[in-house]
Write an enzyme that holds these catalytic residues in place. Sequence first.
Site, PDB file in Angstrom:
ATOM      1  N   TYR A 263       3.229  -2.527  18.343  1.00 16.75           N
ATOM      2  CA  TYR A 263       3.868  -2.151  17.077  1.00 16.75           C
ATOM      3  C   TYR A 263       5.100  -1.298  17.352  1.00 16.75           C
ATOM      4  O   TYR A 263       6.166  -1.510  16.760  1.00 16.75           O
ATOM      5  CB  TYR A 263       2.879  -1.387  16.205  1.00 16.75           C
TER       6      TYR A 263
ATOM      7  N   THR B  57      -0.805   5.033   1.085  1.00 14.09           N
ATOM      8  CA  THR B  57      -1.056   3.750   0.432  1.00 14.09           C
ATOM      9  C   THR B  57      -2.567   3.514   0.379  1.00 14.09           C
ATOM     10  O   THR B  57      -3.332   4.198   1.063  1.00 14.09           O
ATOM     11  CB  THR B  57      -0.413   2.601   1.224  1.00 14.09           C
ATOM     12  N   PRO B  58      -3.014   2.530  -0.407  1.00 13.90           N
ATOM     13  CA  PRO B  58      -4.451   2.212  -0.417  1.00 13.90           C
ATOM     14  C   PRO B  58      -4.993   1.880   0.972  1.00 13.90           C
ATOM     15  O   PRO B  58      -6.115   2.263   1.326  1.00 13.90           O
ATOM     16  CB  PRO B  58      -4.525   1.006  -1.361  1.00 13.90           C
TER      17      PRO B  58
END
Length: 217
Positions: free
Chosen positions: A122, A157-158
């Site tokens: 990433y 965020t969720p």
Amino acid sequence: MMLYTGKLKEFAEKKGADFYNITNETLKTVGPILFVTAAGGVLDLCIADTCVLDSTTITGGANMQVWKTGAGFLHMMKVNTGSAFLGCKYAIPVMRKQGGGVIINTSSVCGLVGHKYTPEAYTASKGAVTMLTKAVASRYAKDGVRCNSIHPSTVDTPFVQVLFKDPERKAERLGEVPLGRLATAADVANAVLYLASEEASFINGVALPVDGGVTCY
């Protein structure tokens, strides 16, 4: 007129916007890539904002068998870096012809530093976005095209809230932020809004952290 791709199609259709899909050149999803155009079809802004993340590191993880073949790394590069590349590829010719425009690529704090809590693939993919942005900024500024990148830290965020059910992960992420909180979606959106505005007309090739100070040490 506004043009959207990827996950923003449904929203765009509700707004009566035209939909132009530029993601077919790669896998089925390398978006969302968002185009916003002014009346008359002028392409003012291109935003590449996409992310895929696998928790597998170089040395191990749930999907290690896939990563041994290189498939996991290549997928992450194709999605995270490829989306920004395609956004630039399709936006730049239009912007050059019309005399200018703005491109904003979403990278990450991982595109600026070697983040110890984030998998190496990433980090590599987001670092590539950072340098792609600078390359575009240096080459096409003469045509009136500005290109900058934003670099959020962990955003509330969720998805992140699910991760934070693990108290150790929550402590890690909050503990690294000098301001003591997560970034919000509004924090990120405001950074984009600034870079897209006339107030940022002399800002080009910048990697803008939106991180509460994570990258200052």
